[in-house]
Design a protein around this motif. Sequence first.
Motif, PDB file in Angstrom:
ATOM      1  N   UNK A  83     -60.007  70.237 -16.094  1.00 46.34           N
ATOM      2  CA  UNK A  83     -60.438  69.315 -15.471  1.00 46.34           C
ATOM      3  C   UNK A  83     -59.129  68.700 -14.894  1.00 46.34           C
ATOM      4  N   UNK A  84     -58.916  68.143 -13.675  1.00 48.61           N
ATOM      5  CA  UNK A  84     -57.911  67.371 -13.086  1.00 48.61           C
ATOM      6  C   UNK A  84     -58.194  65.902 -13.205  1.00 48.61           C
ATOM      7  N   UNK A  85     -57.640  64.885 -13.894  1.00 52.51           N
ATOM      8  CA  UNK A  85     -57.822  63.542 -13.748  1.00 52.51           C
ATOM      9  C   UNK A  85     -56.766  62.954 -12.566  1.00 52.51           C
ATOM     10  N   UNK A  86     -57.477  62.094 -11.592  1.00 49.62           N
ATOM     11  CA  UNK A  86     -56.691  61.468 -10.633  1.00 49.62           C
ATOM     12  C   UNK A  86     -56.536  60.032 -10.868  1.00 49.62           C
ATOM     13  N   UNK A  87     -55.939  59.436  -9.979  1.00 48.68           N
ATOM     14  CA  UNK A  87     -55.924  58.027  -9.914  1.00 48.68           C
ATOM     15  C   UNK A  87     -57.246  57.449  -9.731  1.00 48.68           C
ATOM     16  N   UNK A  94     -67.064  60.937  -5.947  1.00 49.98           N
ATOM     17  CA  UNK A  94     -66.474  61.323  -4.684  1.00 49.98           C
ATOM     18  C   UNK A  94     -64.951  61.543  -4.916  1.00 49.98           C
ATOM     19  N   UNK A  95     -64.395  61.239  -5.886  1.00 49.61           N
ATOM     20  CA  UNK A  95     -62.839  61.510  -6.166  1.00 49.61           C
ATOM     21  C   UNK A  95     -62.482  62.606  -6.250  1.00 49.61           C
ATOM     22  N   UNK A  96     -61.270  62.828  -5.554  1.00 49.48           N
ATOM     23  CA  UNK A  96     -60.702  64.337  -5.201  1.00 49.48           C
ATOM     24  C   UNK A  96     -60.335  65.089  -6.644  1.00 49.48           C
ATOM     25  N   UNK A  97     -60.349  66.061  -6.660  1.00 55.09           N
ATOM     26  CA  UNK A  97     -60.336  66.886  -7.692  1.00 55.09           C
ATOM     27  C   UNK A  97     -59.295  68.073  -7.601  1.00 55.09           C
ATOM     28  N   UNK A  98     -58.340  67.819  -6.701  1.00 54.49           N
ATOM     29  CA  UNK A  98     -57.379  68.833  -6.285  1.00 54.49           C
ATOM     30  C   UNK A  98     -56.173  68.499  -6.959  1.00 54.49           C
ATOM     31  N   UNK A 107     -53.677  65.788  -6.292  1.00 54.93           N
ATOM     32  CA  UNK A 107     -53.922  64.290  -6.252  1.00 54.93           C
ATOM     33  C   UNK A 107     -53.807  64.020  -7.807  1.00 54.93           C
ATOM     34  N   UNK A 108     -53.257  64.917  -8.932  1.00 47.77           N
ATOM     35  CA  UNK A 108     -53.217  64.741 -10.003  1.00 47.77           C
ATOM     36  C   UNK A 108     -52.316  63.419 -10.469  1.00 47.77           C
ATOM     37  N   UNK A 109     -53.042  62.802 -11.811  1.00 51.38           N
ATOM     38  CA  UNK A 109     -52.436  61.406 -12.169  1.00 51.38           C
ATOM     39  C   UNK A 109     -51.101  61.490 -12.362  1.00 51.38           C
ATOM     40  N   UNK A 110     -50.152  60.686 -11.559  1.00 50.74           N
ATOM     41  CA  UNK A 110     -48.758  60.461 -11.548  1.00 50.74           C
ATOM     42  C   UNK A 110     -48.452  59.098 -12.109  1.00 50.74           C
TER      43      UNK A 110
END
Length: 157
Positions: A1-5, A61-65, A68-71
């Motif tokens: 699972x990718x966590x984005x901003x 609706x957040x992007x999961x790509x 767009x990973x949290x940085x």
Amino acid sequence: MTITKDHIGGLVFLCLSIAYGYYGSEIVLFPGDEFQPFHAKSLPLALAGMGIFFSLCQLLTASRSETDKLDLTGLDFVLMAKLLVLMLIFAAALEWIGFLLSTVVFLVGGFWLLGERRPKILLLASVPFAAGFWFLLTQILDIYLAPGRLITGLLGG
């Protein structure tokens, strides 16, 4: 699972909205206000409900790509901490100098922290907004805002 901003922002906003709704429901009403269509709890509960709705929409609706990973590089946590301290000062100042003055001081301080240094712009961006919001709350919506202990002590009341 990718966590984005977007996920982090949605979760933080969801937590804040739930806490705001909880404390908004704790507002004590004057006798008979519970039968009014709009009272002291109405606006906080409506804002909390909207906050919960929009934060859930953002989470869903957040992007999961992977792009767009949290940085966290490049984020100014010192500025964020300063703005949080300013909010605490605003909350403490409300009781002492009242809504209008504390809102003007909060907005001027916030704009100053964000980089605006021209006094004319600071005042023109803060005073009309605070005065308009105060007028809306007190004169149109008939919500009582305490003038503040110092103002009451100096001017009587």
